[in-house]
Design a protein around this motif. Structure first.
Motif, PDB file in Angstrom:
ATOM      1  N   THR A   1       0.808  -1.217   0.000  1.00  0.00           N
ATOM      2  CA  THR A   1       0.000   0.000   0.000  1.00  0.00           C
ATOM      3  C   THR A   1       0.840   1.264   0.000  1.00  0.00           C
ATOM      4  O   THR A   1       0.405   2.301  -0.514  1.00  0.00           O
ATOM      5  CB  THR A   1      -0.928   0.003   1.220  1.00  0.00           C
ATOM      6  OG1 THR A   1      -0.161  -0.183   2.414  1.00  0.00           O
ATOM      7  CG2 THR A   1      -1.947  -1.114   1.123  1.00  0.00           C
ATOM      8  N   ALA A   2       2.050   1.208   0.575  1.00  0.00           N
ATOM      9  CA  ALA A   2       2.901   2.397   0.589  1.00  0.00           C
ATOM     10  C   ALA A   2       3.687   2.564  -0.698  1.00  0.00           C
ATOM     11  O   ALA A   2       4.083   3.676  -1.045  1.00  0.00           O
ATOM     12  CB  ALA A   2       3.868   2.338   1.776  1.00  0.00           C
ATOM     13  N   ALA A   3       3.911   1.467  -1.428  1.00  0.00           N
ATOM     14  CA  ALA A   3       4.752   1.527  -2.632  1.00  0.00           C
ATOM     15  C   ALA A   3       4.237   2.506  -3.692  1.00  0.00           C
ATOM     16  O   ALA A   3       5.033   3.255  -4.267  1.00  0.00           O
ATOM     17  CB  ALA A   3       4.913   0.129  -3.224  1.00  0.00           C
ATOM     18  N   PRO A   4       2.924   2.541  -4.016  1.00  0.00           N
ATOM     19  CA  PRO A   4       2.475   3.485  -5.059  1.00  0.00           C
ATOM     20  C   PRO A   4       2.783   4.941  -4.748  1.00  0.00           C
ATOM     21  O   PRO A   4       3.185   5.698  -5.634  1.00  0.00           O
ATOM     22  CB  PRO A   4       0.968   3.227  -5.132  1.00  0.00           C
ATOM     23  CG  PRO A   4       0.792   1.838  -4.632  1.00  0.00           C
ATOM     24  CD  PRO A   4       1.830   1.659  -3.576  1.00  0.00           C
TER      25      PRO A   4
ATOM     26  N   LEU B   1      -3.646   7.351  -6.003  1.00  0.00           N
ATOM     27  CA  LEU B   1      -4.513   6.205  -5.772  1.00  0.00           C
ATOM     28  C   LEU B   1      -4.349   5.248  -6.938  1.00  0.00           C
ATOM     29  O   LEU B   1      -3.811   5.599  -7.989  1.00  0.00           O
ATOM     30  CB  LEU B   1      -5.976   6.632  -5.599  1.00  0.00           C
ATOM     31  CG  LEU B   1      -6.609   7.477  -6.714  1.00  0.00           C
ATOM     32  CD1 LEU B   1      -7.334   6.605  -7.712  1.00  0.00           C
ATOM     33  CD2 LEU B   1      -7.566   8.494  -6.112  1.00  0.00           C
ATOM     34  N   GLN B   2      -4.816   4.003  -6.732  1.00  0.00           N
ATOM     35  CA  GLN B   2      -4.692   2.964  -7.745  1.00  0.00           C
ATOM     36  C   GLN B   2      -6.074   2.568  -8.245  1.00  0.00           C
ATOM     37  O   GLN B   2      -7.008   2.460  -7.460  1.00  0.00           O
ATOM     38  CB  GLN B   2      -4.000   1.728  -7.174  1.00  0.00           C
ATOM     39  CG  GLN B   2      -2.566   1.950  -6.767  1.00  0.00           C
ATOM     40  CD  GLN B   2      -1.920   0.655  -6.347  1.00  0.00           C
ATOM     41  OE1 GLN B   2      -1.178   0.044  -7.092  1.00  0.00           O
ATOM     42  NE2 GLN B   2      -2.193   0.226  -5.146  1.00  0.00           N
ATOM     43  N   ALA B   3      -6.157   2.344  -9.543  1.00  0.00           N
ATOM     44  CA  ALA B   3      -7.393   1.857 -10.139  1.00  0.00           C
ATOM     45  C   ALA B   3      -7.046   1.122 -11.419  1.00  0.00           C
ATOM     46  O   ALA B   3      -6.389   1.693 -12.298  1.00  0.00           O
ATOM     47  CB  ALA B   3      -8.368   3.012 -10.429  1.00  0.00           C
ATOM     48  N   ASP B   4      -7.462  -0.123 -11.513  1.00  0.00           N
ATOM     49  CA  ASP B   4      -7.271  -0.911 -12.726  1.00  0.00           C
ATOM     50  C   ASP B   4      -5.794  -1.027 -13.097  1.00  0.00           C
ATOM     51  O   ASP B   4      -5.415  -1.019 -14.249  1.00  0.00           O
ATOM     52  CB  ASP B   4      -8.054  -0.270 -13.880  1.00  0.00           C
ATOM     53  CG  ASP B   4      -8.113  -1.167 -15.114  1.00  0.00           C
ATOM     54  OD1 ASP B   4      -8.059  -2.393 -14.944  1.00  0.00           O
ATOM     55  OD2 ASP B   4      -8.184  -0.630 -16.220  1.00  0.00           O
ATOM     56  N   GLY B   5      -4.918  -1.117 -12.076  1.00  0.00           N
ATOM     57  CA  GLY B   5      -3.504  -1.246 -12.334  1.00  0.00           C
ATOM     58  C   GLY B   5      -2.802   0.048 -12.680  1.00  0.00           C
ATOM     59  O   GLY B   5      -1.597   0.058 -12.904  1.00  0.00           O
TER      60      GLY B   5
ATOM     61  N   GLN C   1     -15.485  -0.715  -2.375  1.00  0.00           N
ATOM     62  CA  GLN C   1     -15.877   0.293  -3.354  1.00  0.00           C
ATOM     63  C   GLN C   1     -15.053   1.564  -3.216  1.00  0.00           C
ATOM     64  O   GLN C   1     -15.022   2.385  -4.132  1.00  0.00           O
ATOM     65  CB  GLN C   1     -17.369   0.638  -3.222  1.00  0.00           C
ATOM     66  CG  GLN C   1     -17.739   1.464  -2.000  1.00  0.00           C
ATOM     67  CD  GLN C   1     -18.099   0.591  -0.811  1.00  0.00           C
ATOM     68  OE1 GLN C   1     -17.753  -0.576  -0.778  1.00  0.00           O
ATOM     69  NE2 GLN C   1     -18.803   1.152   0.156  1.00  0.00           N
ATOM     70  N   ILE C   2     -14.359   1.773  -2.093  1.00  0.00           N
ATOM     71  CA  ILE C   2     -13.537   2.960  -1.898  1.00  0.00           C
ATOM     72  C   ILE C   2     -12.144   2.698  -2.471  1.00  0.00           C
ATOM     73  O   ILE C   2     -11.429   1.821  -1.998  1.00  0.00           O
ATOM     74  CB  ILE C   2     -13.439   3.336  -0.409  1.00  0.00           C
ATOM     75  CG1 ILE C   2     -14.823   3.560   0.183  1.00  0.00           C
ATOM     76  CG2 ILE C   2     -12.572   4.578  -0.246  1.00  0.00           C
ATOM     77  CD1 ILE C   2     -15.555   4.729  -0.401  1.00  0.00           C
ATOM     78  N   LEU C   3     -11.772   3.452  -3.504  1.00  0.00           N
ATOM     79  CA  LEU C   3     -10.454   3.290  -4.117  1.00  0.00           C
ATOM     80  C   LEU C   3      -9.419   4.211  -3.506  1.00  0.00           C
ATOM     81  O   LEU C   3      -8.223   3.935  -3.605  1.00  0.00           O
ATOM     82  CB  LEU C   3     -10.532   3.560  -5.623  1.00  0.00           C
ATOM     83  CG  LEU C   3     -11.510   2.688  -6.424  1.00  0.00           C
ATOM     84  CD1 LEU C   3     -11.457   3.059  -7.892  1.00  0.00           C
ATOM     85  CD2 LEU C   3     -11.203   1.223  -6.228  1.00  0.00           C
ATOM     86  N   GLY C   4      -9.843   5.284  -2.880  1.00  0.00           N
ATOM     87  CA  GLY C   4      -8.894   6.197  -2.270  1.00  0.00           C
ATOM     88  C   GLY C   4      -9.558   7.505  -1.902  1.00  0.00           C
ATOM     89  O   GLY C   4     -10.725   7.760  -2.215  1.00  0.00           O
TER      90      GLY C   4
END
Length: 617
Positions: free
Chosen positions: A151-154, A168-172, A507-510
């Motif tokens: 979770t910290a890497a992005p 935030l991440q979504a769909d890679g 459902q919460i992406l960020g």
């Protein structure tokens, strides 16, 4: 919400749930952690918008036993986070919590990925069996297993590539909320994927991190419509955009191929020596053809026989032929050690290539990654997914990320970064950024100061465990090097938003902070939401409340329950971001929306009593 843990991540997550999502939290920590919680800054006592104080109840317990979980109210809670550093403790507590409350949303911190995957399947199956009528919809937010490293890497990658932590991440994909400066009057600002907010109308706080309370100043405007954006001259904007590398990408053969180029197998000195011998052989062949009656092919044949000492002595031949034979023999003596040196050099290079690659001398525009432990290995994988050139520095040859660097063909410098010459070997003077991610705060800080001494304008992000220490280091480095970008990142601070989003449901992406307000990015199935179902994208947009920003084009039976999962194949994306305003939303569609907390509460049907509904403008 119930949060159980034994380190700083649990405290940070409690603050995140309370201040961002406005949830009541019960924090279960050991006695020593409870003392730190009581002695900490009063940030957790900040009042909400209604004037009340959101409570964080602290319970002390060494281990999350069934009785402790009941005392914390797990049987009545909406979600439980288990954040102990020991995987077995989290495993036992998760099984007990599922028995106590089959419908509980579980978020479990696991270092063992394989075990975490099996645990997630097991707990989801238990929730499915306990669900009324076997409703599979309960699995959309049942169990989520996370690692603070993942979770910290992005955010660390986004800091190195684009100098931001609003990610935030979504769909890679990695997405960031980028702040754009005010546009000139009559100029239409670039909306990126979409415009999330208009910043305050005063430049009193250019950073935008705290907003402005100047008299008459217009505060931030979330999710503005196109008319408001066009009339936003003099106001900065926050837009959503993908994180991409901006600098040149080196040729894949230099960093991504496992084989060694010919120039690395044989040194320049060896190649020049071999070229000299070939030239001498050609010269002897031409001389033999000119001074004897032999044709060029026969002359070359005789010269090679003499060179390898397998021809008969020219005892009965002319003096010219005898001299040429002696010269060929001497040349053959020089060739023998050259062949041995070439074989030994090639063997050494191939052994080194099979183990670790060295940084190419001409490398530039890369990221120097210090530390290949748990965090560093994840960051390395994400950087290479973005085609960012990387040079790693690691002291331990058996570190977790060494094997990954070898497989990816990434150059690695083995050595202590505090020693002279190690950063120079990593080509730090021509690098774009330094990521100091070792487990030692002092090592990271020393490496940062050493890199600053070698190159004052280098962009630096260093990992620090303690939030307060990270803030102090950031302020000091910013004051000492005002023209350079320096970011200090705490892993607990970076990981807490992802854990909080998982506790709110898959459902919460960020969440994205805009001055003193917060925007959420969520994934929803259109069915059951009359505000979206049967409407076009333009009709479903409610300024200041929510906005549809992407559509999942995957068939419903093939959809992943968690769009924020890092395992998506970015070569075959499932989200369509460039939506036509006239596209009609069908009940089976799943959309990604940007929304406020109150807008999401209305969409999910759990808005607080007495709160006015969100209206169209």
């Amino acid at each position: 919400m119930v949060v159980c843990g034994d380190d700083g991540l649990s405290r940070r997550l409690a603050v995140e749930l309370r201040e961002v999502y406005r949830r009541r939290v019960v924090l279960v920590v050991p006695a020593d952690e409870a003392e730190e919680q009581a002695a900490g800054p009063p940030a957790t006592d900040r009042p909400d918008s209604s004037g009340g104080v959101l409570p964080v109840r602290v319970e002390t317990a060494e281990r999350p036993t069934a009785s402790v979980l009941l005392r914390a109210g797990v049987d009545r809670a909406a979600a439980l986070a288990l954040l102990y550093e020991d995987d077995e403790t989290n495993l036992r507590a998760a099984l007990a919590a599922r028995r106590l409350n089959p419908g509980l949303r579980l978020v479990v911190r696991m270092y063992n990925r394989k075990l975490g995957h099996h645990l997630e399947e097991l707990l989801d199956q238990a929730a499915l069996v306990a669900a009324p009528g076997g409703d599979r919809a309960v699995l959309d937010a049942s169990t989520t297993v996370l690692s603070d490293a993942d979770t910290a890497a992005p955010a660390l990658v986004a800091t190195a590539v684009a100098d931001t932590n609003k990610v935030l991440q979504a769909d890679g994909l990695l997405l960031r909320a980028a702040e754009r400066p005010p546009s000139a009057r009559g100029e239409v600002p670039d909306p990126g994927l979409c415009t999330l907010a208009l910043l305050s109308s005063t430049p009193a706080d250019p950073s935008g991190s705290e907003g402005s309370e100047a008299s008459g100043a217009q505060g931030p405007e979330l999710l503005p419509d196109d008319r408001a954006v066009r009339g936003s001259a003099g106001r900065g904007t926050v837009v959503l955009e993908t994180v991409r590398r901006t600098g040149p990408v080196p040729p894949p053969r230099r960093l991504a191929r496992r084989g060694a180029p010919l120039g690395e197998v044989f040194s320049a000195r060896l190649r020049w020596s071999l070229a000299g011998i070939v030239a001498a052989v050609v010269g002897l062949t031409a001389t033999t053809a000119a001074l004897t009656d032999a044709d060029p092919v026969h002359a070359a044949y005789l010269t090679l026989l003499d060179l390898f000492s397998i021809n008969d002595p020219a005892l009965d031949e002319s003096r010219t032929r005898q001299v040429l034979q002696l010269l060929s023999g001497l040349l053959g003596l020089a060739l023998l050690p050259l062949l041995v040196a070439g074989a030994l050099e090639a063997l050494g290079v191939f052994r080194t290539t099979g183990a670790l690659r060295r940084p190419p001398r001409v490398l530039s525009g890369h990221v120097v990654l210090l530390g290949l432990g748990k965090i560093g290995a994840r960051v390395l994988a994400r950087l290479r997914e973005l085609d960012v050139p990387v040079v790693c520095v690691e002291q331990d040859p058996d570190a977790r990320g060494i094997a990954l660097a070898r497989d990816l063909g990434v150059p690695v410098v083995l050595g202590d970064v505090t020693e002279d010459g190690v950063l120079d070997a990593a080509r730090i003077r021509r690098a774009d950024a330094l990521l100091a991610l070792t487990s030692s705060d002092t090592t990271n800080l020393e490496a940062t100061l050493a890199a600053r001494a070698l190159r004052g304008d280098l962009r630096v992000a260093l990992r620090l465990y303690d939030d307060d220490f990270a803030a102090a280091v950031y302020r000091t480095l910013r004051a000492a090097h005002p023209d350079a970008v320096t970011r200090s990142r705490s892993v607990t601070h970076l990981a807490a938003p992802a854990f909080a989003g998982a506790m709110m449901g898959r459902q919460i992406l960020g969440a994205v902070s805009v001055e003193r307000k917060v925007l959420l990015v969520a994934a929803l199935v259109v069915a059951g939401h009359p505000q979206l179902e049967g409407r076009t994208v333009a009709e479903a947009f409610r300024p200041g409340a929510w906005r549809v920003i992407a559509l999942d084009i995957t068939r419903p039976e093939l959809r992943s329950p968690d769009l924020a999962h890092t395992g998506h194949d970015t070569r075959h994306p499932s989200l369509l971001w460039d939506l036509h305003p006239g596209h009609v939303l069908h009940p089976t569609d799943r959309v990604v929306i940007a929304t406020t907390r109150r807008g999401l509460a209305e969409l999910l049907g759990d808005a607080p009593e007495g709160s006015p509904p969100v209206r169209h403008r």
